[in-house]
Structures are given as C-alpha cells and as structure tokens.
Design a protein around this motif. Structure first.
Motif, PDB file in Angstrom:
ATOM      1  N   ASN A 157      53.698  41.786  19.471  1.00 18.77           N
ATOM      2  CA  ASN A 157      53.633  41.063  18.201  1.00 18.77           C
ATOM      3  C   ASN A 157      52.484  41.573  17.339  1.00 18.77           C
ATOM      4  N   SER A 158      51.335  41.826  17.959  1.00 20.57           N
ATOM      5  CA  SER A 158      50.178  42.359  17.222  1.00 20.57           C
ATOM      6  C   SER A 158      50.496  43.737  16.661  1.00 20.57           C
ATOM      7  N   PHE A 159      51.145  44.568  17.457  1.00 19.17           N
ATOM      8  CA  PHE A 159      51.516  45.906  16.998  1.00 19.17           C
ATOM      9  C   PHE A 159      52.470  45.830  15.812  1.00 19.17           C
ATOM     10  N   GLU A 160      53.459  44.932  15.902  1.00 16.66           N
ATOM     11  CA  GLU A 160      54.411  44.760  14.800  1.00 16.66           C
ATOM     12  C   GLU A 160      53.697  44.270  13.539  1.00 16.66           C
ATOM     13  N   LEU A 161      52.731  43.351  13.702  1.00 11.83           N
ATOM     14  CA  LEU A 161      51.970  42.843  12.563  1.00 11.83           C
ATOM     15  C   LEU A 161      51.150  43.961  11.923  1.00 11.83           C
ATOM     16  N   VAL A 162      50.480  44.763  12.745  1.00 13.09           N
ATOM     17  CA  VAL A 162      49.674  45.876  12.225  1.00 13.09           C
ATOM     18  C   VAL A 162      50.575  46.897  11.536  1.00 13.09           C
ATOM     19  N   THR A 163      51.736  47.179  12.115  1.00 12.63           N
ATOM     20  CA  THR A 163      52.680  48.115  11.509  1.00 12.63           C
ATOM     21  C   THR A 163      53.139  47.605  10.145  1.00 12.63           C
ATOM     22  N   GLU A 164      53.462  46.323  10.069  1.00 10.61           N
ATOM     23  CA  GLU A 164      53.887  45.722   8.793  1.00 10.61           C
ATOM     24  C   GLU A 164      52.755  45.764   7.764  1.00 10.61           C
ATOM     25  N   GLN A 165      51.535  45.465   8.199  1.00  6.55           N
ATOM     26  CA  GLN A 165      50.394  45.517   7.277  1.00  6.55           C
ATOM     27  C   GLN A 165      50.130  46.948   6.803  1.00  6.55           C
ATOM     28  N   ASN A 166      50.311  47.920   7.685  1.00  7.36           N
ATOM     29  CA  ASN A 166      50.153  49.327   7.295  1.00  7.36           C
ATOM     30  C   ASN A 166      51.189  49.722   6.247  1.00  7.36           C
ATOM     31  N   LYS A 167      52.431  49.244   6.394  1.00  7.68           N
ATOM     32  CA  LYS A 167      53.472  49.521   5.404  1.00  7.68           C
ATOM     33  C   LYS A 167      53.092  48.928   4.053  1.00  7.68           C
ATOM     34  N   ARG A 168      52.609  47.690   4.077  1.00  9.36           N
ATOM     35  CA  ARG A 168      52.193  47.040   2.818  1.00  9.36           C
ATOM     36  C   ARG A 168      51.039  47.805   2.180  1.00  9.36           C
ATOM     37  N   LEU A 169      50.087  48.218   2.995  1.00 11.92           N
ATOM     38  CA  LEU A 169      48.936  48.962   2.487  1.00 11.92           C
ATOM     39  C   LEU A 169      49.383  50.298   1.893  1.00 11.92           C
ATOM     40  N   TYR A 174      50.593  53.482  -3.029  1.00 12.61           N
ATOM     41  CA  TYR A 174      51.527  54.154  -3.933  1.00 12.61           C
ATOM     42  C   TYR A 174      51.477  53.532  -5.325  1.00 12.61           C
ATOM     43  N   ILE A 175      51.435  52.201  -5.377  1.00 10.83           N
ATOM     44  CA  ILE A 175      51.378  51.503  -6.673  1.00 10.83           C
ATOM     45  C   ILE A 175      50.090  51.852  -7.401  1.00 10.83           C
ATOM     46  N   ILE A 176      48.952  51.803  -6.699  1.00 14.60           N
ATOM     47  CA  ILE A 176      47.653  52.129  -7.307  1.00 14.60           C
ATOM     48  C   ILE A 176      47.667  53.569  -7.800  1.00 14.60           C
ATOM     49  N   SER A 177      48.167  54.463  -6.975  1.00 12.14           N
ATOM     50  CA  SER A 177      48.226  55.879  -7.335  1.00 12.14           C
ATOM     51  C   SER A 177      49.076  56.077  -8.591  1.00 12.14           C
ATOM     52  N   HIS A 178      50.217  55.427  -8.645  1.00 14.08           N
ATOM     53  CA  HIS A 178      51.099  55.530  -9.816  1.00 14.08           C
ATOM     54  C   HIS A 178      50.409  54.996 -11.075  1.00 14.08           C
ATOM     55  N   ASN A 179      49.795  53.809 -10.927  1.00 10.78           N
ATOM     56  CA  ASN A 179      49.116  53.207 -12.079  1.00 10.78           C
ATOM     57  C   ASN A 179      47.953  54.064 -12.555  1.00 10.78           C
ATOM     58  N   LEU A 180      47.183  54.624 -11.627  1.00 14.51           N
ATOM     59  CA  LEU A 180      46.060  55.475 -12.012  1.00 14.51           C
ATOM     60  C   LEU A 180      46.558  56.754 -12.692  1.00 14.51           C
ATOM     61  N   ARG A 181      47.632  57.327 -12.182  1.00 14.14           N
ATOM     62  CA  ARG A 181      48.204  58.520 -12.800  1.00 14.14           C
ATOM     63  C   ARG A 181      48.654  58.228 -14.230  1.00 14.14           C
ATOM     64  N   SER A 182      49.285  57.079 -14.382  1.00 20.26           N
ATOM     65  CA  SER A 182      49.754  56.683 -15.705  1.00 20.26           C
ATOM     66  C   SER A 182      48.585  56.555 -16.676  1.00 20.26           C
ATOM     67  N   HIS A 183      47.516  55.887 -16.278  1.00 14.60           N
ATOM     68  CA  HIS A 183      46.337  55.722 -17.137  1.00 14.60           C
ATOM     69  C   HIS A 183      45.635  57.049 -17.362  1.00 14.60           C
ATOM     70  N   THR A 184      45.583  57.864 -16.336  1.00 12.05           N
ATOM     71  CA  THR A 184      44.949  59.182 -16.469  1.00 12.05           C
ATOM     72  C   THR A 184      45.697  60.027 -17.493  1.00 12.05           C
ATOM     73  N   SER A 185      47.027  59.986 -17.439  1.00 12.08           N
ATOM     74  CA  SER A 185      47.833  60.727 -18.412  1.00 12.08           C
ATOM     75  C   SER A 185      47.567  60.213 -19.818  1.00 12.08           C
ATOM     76  N   ASN A 186      47.456  58.903 -19.976  1.00 14.77           N
ATOM     77  CA  ASN A 186      47.174  58.322 -21.293  1.00 14.77           C
ATOM     78  C   ASN A 186      45.793  58.772 -21.815  1.00 14.77           C
ATOM     79  N   ILE A 187      44.799  58.733 -20.938  1.00 13.46           N
ATOM     80  CA  ILE A 187      43.449  59.154 -21.336  1.00 13.46           C
ATOM     81  C   ILE A 187      43.434  60.633 -21.719  1.00 13.46           C
ATOM     82  N   GLU A 188      44.144  61.458 -20.952  1.00 13.61           N
ATOM     83  CA  GLU A 188      44.214  62.882 -21.247  1.00 13.61           C
ATOM     84  C   GLU A 188      44.858  63.106 -22.605  1.00 13.61           C
TER      85      GLU A 188
END
Length: 195
Positions: A157-169, A174-188
């Motif tokens: 159960n702990s392994f499954e919880l850690v695996t699920e948390q790793n997926k969320r992380l 990916y979301i942060i990376s996408h948002n930063l890329r979008s803002h970086t492109s705008n600034i450029e």
C-alpha cells in the motif's frame, strides 16, 4: 490331596525383566523429550497417514495459534479441509492432491479460519514420509505468517501511494514546465519587440 492322583500341578517361572524395564523407561523419557521439544516449536507440527487418511498427530500449539483442540483435529473427519478459507479452499485442495499423487514435498501459503472466526495466513511446510520406498504419510509444520502478510500488504500500500504521488509530482512538473515555457516565450517576444 496327592498331586500324583489328581494330576494337578502349578508351574512357576520367573524372569528378570530389569533390563527391559530400564529400556522402556529410556524410550518413554525420550518420547517425552521429543514431545516437549515439538510443543515448544512456534508452529503446528502435524502428521497424516495416507492409509487411514487421518491426522495421527497434532502438536499442542494448535490451541494457542488456531484455538482448536488437538482432539478436534484428530477426531473430526476433514477438519483441516473444512476450515480452509473459502477463497483458498479449491486451489489448496487441488494443489495438495496433485502433490500427493506425485509424492512431492511442498511449501505453500494459504488462509485458514481460526476458532474465533479470524482469518490467519499459514505457511505449510509438508514432507512425504516413505517406508520401503512407498509413500505412507505426510509430516509438516504450519507457521502463522499473518503478521508478515499484514506487513507485506502495508508495504505494498505504501509503495502504491508513493507511486501515485510520484505520478502526480511528474504531472505537476509538466504543468510548471509548460507554464514557464509559455511565459518565457512571451518575455522573449516582448524583449524582441523592445529591441
């Protein structure tokens, strides 16, 4: 009465049985020691005879581990089979029958219902007994592994919880990376316009 006239006689014979009695005492003492050792093992030691298809020996640990008496196991036909967990019963009986036909030793884990209704996990270590190259019985030891199985489940159960948390992380990154890329492109673009 004259014995010659009646033909009545008494014949007495004496035999020194001191050595035989000493040997019997040694054997009894040895049996008591063996039983004491068997009953101190933290598992249920048992013996089954193929000819009679009956349990011929069960150690006293059966009472502290499963709650049933030695007499229950030895006197009630199919006692073991009737107390297997319903979800395990079919495969355990099929596996046992196949191994018995082949005279194979085995180690397997299954669930059994204790006297108080609790489900316990058992590791059963079974060995064939041979006499004159013929299988005559089985001997084994049943070990309560319920705590180990519970720890295994908690770890899973702990392994499954850690695996699920790793997926969320990972999704969050990916979301942060996408948002930063979008803002970086705008600034450029703005910097490019300013130049």
């Amino acid at each position: 009465i004259c014995y010659e006239e009646s033909l009545e006689r008494i014949i007495l014979s004496t035999e020194d049985i001191t050595e035989r009695k000493a040997t019997e005492k040694i054997i009894l003492d040895s049996q008591e020691k063996i039983e004491s050792i068997i009953n101190s093992i933290d598992g249920i030691v048992w013996e089954y005879t193929l000819e009679t298809r009956k349990i011929t020996f069960v150690s006293e640990k059966v009472e502290s581990i499963l709650g049933y008496t030695v007499n229950d196991w030895k006197s009630i036909p199919n006692f073991w089979e009737d107390h297997l967990h319903p979800e395990d019963k079919d495969w355990v009986l099929a596996y046992s029958a196949a191994a018995d036909r082949k005279h194979e030793n085995r180690v397997y884990e299954y669930r059994i219902i204790s006297k108080n209704g609790k489900t316990l996990w058992i590791r059963d270590i079974v060995n064939f007994v041979f006499e004159n190259n013929k299988g005559v019985g089985l001997r084994g030891i049943m070990i309560d592994i319920t705590n180990m199985k519970m720890a295994e489940q908690e770890l899973k159960n702990s392994f499954e919880l850690v695996t699920e948390q790793n997926k969320r992380l990972l999704n969050f990154s990916y979301i942060i990376s996408h948002n930063l890329r979008s803002h970086t492109s705008n600034i450029e673009s703005i910097v490019s316009l300013l130049e």
